[in-house]
Design a protein around this motif. Structure first.
Motif, PDB file in Angstrom:
ATOM      1  N   ARG A  44       0.830  -1.215   0.000  1.00 39.34           N
ATOM      2  CA  ARG A  44       0.000   0.000   0.000  1.00 39.34           C
ATOM      3  C   ARG A  44       0.865   1.265   0.000  1.00 39.34           C
ATOM      4  O   ARG A  44       0.536   2.258  -0.632  1.00 39.34           O
ATOM      5  CB  ARG A  44      -0.909   0.015   1.227  1.00 39.34           C
ATOM      6  CG  ARG A  44      -2.039  -0.987   1.165  1.00 39.34           C
ATOM      7  CD  ARG A  44      -3.023  -0.756   2.311  1.00 39.34           C
ATOM      8  NE  ARG A  44      -3.947  -1.864   2.437  1.00 39.34           N
ATOM      9  CZ  ARG A  44      -4.985  -2.088   1.650  1.00 39.34           C
ATOM     10  NH1 ARG A  44      -5.217  -1.265   0.635  1.00 39.34           N
ATOM     11  NH2 ARG A  44      -5.782  -3.111   1.842  1.00 39.34           N
ATOM     12  N   THR A  45       1.990   1.208   0.719  1.00 41.78           N
ATOM     13  CA  THR A  45       2.868   2.375   0.838  1.00 41.78           C
ATOM     14  C   THR A  45       3.682   2.618  -0.434  1.00 41.78           C
ATOM     15  O   THR A  45       3.816   3.749  -0.900  1.00 41.78           O
ATOM     16  CB  THR A  45       3.836   2.200   2.027  1.00 41.78           C
ATOM     17  OG1 THR A  45       3.067   2.014   3.208  1.00 41.78           O
ATOM     18  CG2 THR A  45       4.742   3.404   2.203  1.00 41.78           C
ATOM     19  N   HIS A  46       4.245   1.538  -1.007  1.00 43.92           N
ATOM     20  CA  HIS A  46       5.228   1.690  -2.093  1.00 43.92           C
ATOM     21  C   HIS A  46       4.671   1.450  -3.495  1.00 43.92           C
ATOM     22  O   HIS A  46       5.368   1.690  -4.484  1.00 43.92           O
ATOM     23  CB  HIS A  46       6.418   0.751  -1.842  1.00 43.92           C
ATOM     24  CG  HIS A  46       7.149   1.073  -0.574  1.00 43.92           C
ATOM     25  ND1 HIS A  46       8.045   2.103  -0.478  1.00 43.92           N
ATOM     26  CD2 HIS A  46       7.102   0.500   0.654  1.00 43.92           C
ATOM     27  CE1 HIS A  46       8.532   2.154   0.750  1.00 43.92           C
ATOM     28  NE2 HIS A  46       7.968   1.202   1.470  1.00 43.92           N
ATOM     29  N   HIS A  47       3.443   0.942  -3.605  1.00 39.78           N
ATOM     30  CA  HIS A  47       2.789   0.707  -4.911  1.00 39.78           C
ATOM     31  C   HIS A  47       3.698  -0.014  -5.912  1.00 39.78           C
ATOM     32  O   HIS A  47       3.968   0.501  -7.001  1.00 39.78           O
ATOM     33  CB  HIS A  47       2.324   2.030  -5.520  1.00 39.78           C
ATOM     34  CG  HIS A  47       1.502   2.846  -4.580  1.00 39.78           C
ATOM     35  ND1 HIS A  47       0.215   2.520  -4.239  1.00 39.78           N
ATOM     36  CD2 HIS A  47       1.805   3.979  -3.876  1.00 39.78           C
ATOM     37  CE1 HIS A  47      -0.255   3.413  -3.380  1.00 39.78           C
ATOM     38  NE2 HIS A  47       0.685   4.297  -3.139  1.00 39.78           N
ATOM     39  N   ASP A  49       4.888  -2.733  -8.810  1.00 44.56           N
ATOM     40  CA  ASP A  49       4.228  -3.382  -9.950  1.00 44.56           C
ATOM     41  C   ASP A  49       4.167  -4.890  -9.716  1.00 44.56           C
ATOM     42  O   ASP A  49       3.215  -5.553 -10.114  1.00 44.56           O
ATOM     43  CB  ASP A  49       5.010  -3.093 -11.241  1.00 44.56           C
ATOM     44  CG  ASP A  49       5.089  -1.601 -11.523  1.00 44.56           C
ATOM     45  OD1 ASP A  49       4.030  -0.977 -11.666  1.00 44.56           O
ATOM     46  OD2 ASP A  49       6.217  -1.065 -11.567  1.00 44.56           O
ATOM     47  N   LEU A  73      -5.407  -5.261  -3.927  1.00 46.75           N
ATOM     48  CA  LEU A  73      -4.580  -4.437  -4.816  1.00 46.75           C
ATOM     49  C   LEU A  73      -4.374  -5.182  -6.136  1.00 46.75           C
ATOM     50  O   LEU A  73      -3.262  -5.612  -6.458  1.00 46.75           O
ATOM     51  CB  LEU A  73      -3.215  -4.151  -4.161  1.00 46.75           C
ATOM     52  CG  LEU A  73      -3.207  -3.370  -2.840  1.00 46.75           C
ATOM     53  CD1 LEU A  73      -1.819  -3.381  -2.234  1.00 46.75           C
ATOM     54  CD2 LEU A  73      -3.678  -1.939  -3.060  1.00 46.75           C
ATOM     55  N   GLU A  75      -3.944  -4.432  -9.060  1.00 45.54           N
ATOM     56  CA  GLU A  75      -2.956  -3.911 -10.014  1.00 45.54           C
ATOM     57  C   GLU A  75      -1.542  -4.400  -9.709  1.00 45.54           C
ATOM     58  O   GLU A  75      -0.650  -4.305 -10.554  1.00 45.54           O
ATOM     59  CB  GLU A  75      -2.996  -2.370 -10.037  1.00 45.54           C
ATOM     60  CG  GLU A  75      -2.466  -1.682  -8.784  1.00 45.54           C
ATOM     61  CD  GLU A  75      -3.463  -1.615  -7.616  1.00 45.54           C
ATOM     62  OE1 GLU A  75      -3.139  -0.954  -6.619  1.00 45.54           O
ATOM     63  OE2 GLU A  75      -4.549  -2.227  -7.702  1.00 45.54           O
ATOM     64  N   VAL A  76      -1.325  -4.940  -8.502  1.00 43.74           N
ATOM     65  CA  VAL A  76      -0.003  -5.475  -8.131  1.00 43.74           C
ATOM     66  C   VAL A  76       0.049  -6.957  -8.507  1.00 43.74           C
ATOM     67  O   VAL A  76      -0.769  -7.749  -8.062  1.00 43.74           O
ATOM     68  CB  VAL A  76       0.261  -5.320  -6.608  1.00 43.74           C
ATOM     69  CG1 VAL A  76       1.616  -5.920  -6.234  1.00 43.74           C
ATOM     70  CG2 VAL A  76       0.197  -3.854  -6.198  1.00 43.74           C
TER      71      VAL A  76
END
Length: 201
Positions: A44-47, A49, A73, A75-76
């Motif tokens: 959540r903090t570092h987004h 890929d 999440l 998208e991760v």
């Protein structure tokens, strides 16, 4: 630039992974964690890929964390890195909707390429392991039977398992007998061994 989160509890292995990935001009390690419980907060903090996750982590195991990432999440992408090259483990990873599955003893360039593949939405799975999983038997145990066997593996007796799962002690004993019979095991300990070797636990 592909942003990567590394989740690996062995300090030396984590350091080696980070050092390897630093050699790649298109990959940046944005976070490192050593337990499963740290994965979601770091993501959540570092987004990132791609989250490269070891299966056997203290706290939350890697597959549980990967499933949470997929839900919360999406998208991760997740790439499972493991020394457990068992077909049953791969099946569990696929059920957790991971994007990739790679053995720790794979060549270094394979890891970078797997990260690149996963980052663009491909499913990346070790070829030999995929064939073994294709050929292997499905787990004959129900979800409840696996739950009972997992608690037995952790040292719980029938009374403790019954209390935890809100079942009668007799029902738990019946489950354990059924499990032993389904796995053609000699006893409960043998059933745990068979299930672990198959990657069902």
């Amino acid at each position: 630039m592909i942003k990567v989160l590394i989740a690996e509890d062995m300090h030396m292995v984590r350091g080696a992974l980070v050092a390897l990935l630093k050699l790649e001009s298109d990959i940046e390690v944005v976070a490192e964690v050593s337990s499963g419980n740290e994965i979601m907060p770091a993501a959540r903090t570092h987004h990132p890929d791609v989250a490269v996750i070891d299966i056997d982590l203290p706290g939350k195991d890697g597959l549980t964390a990967a499933a949470e990432i997929h839900e919360q999440l999406p998208e991760v992408r997740t790439l499972i890195l493991t020394s457990l090259g068992r077909p049953g483990t791969l099946r569990r990873a696929m059920a957790a909707r991971v994007s990739g599955f790679l053995l720790k003893d794979a060549p270094a360039d394979k890891l970078a390429n797997a990260i690149r593949g996963v980052a663009v939405g491909r499913r990346v799975v070790d070829g030999d392991l995929a064939l073994a999983a294709w050929d292997s038997a499905e787990c004959p145990l129900t979800a409840r039977e696996i739950e009972v066997l997992r608690m037995a593996e952790e040292g719980a007796n029938a009374v403790e398992i019954a209390a935890f799962l809100y079942l009668s002690t007799g029902t738990v004993r019946n489950y354990l007998t059924t499990i032993v019979n389904k796995l053609n095991a000699r006893n409960r300990v043998d059933a745990i061994r068979i299930a672990k070797e198959a990657g069902w636990l």
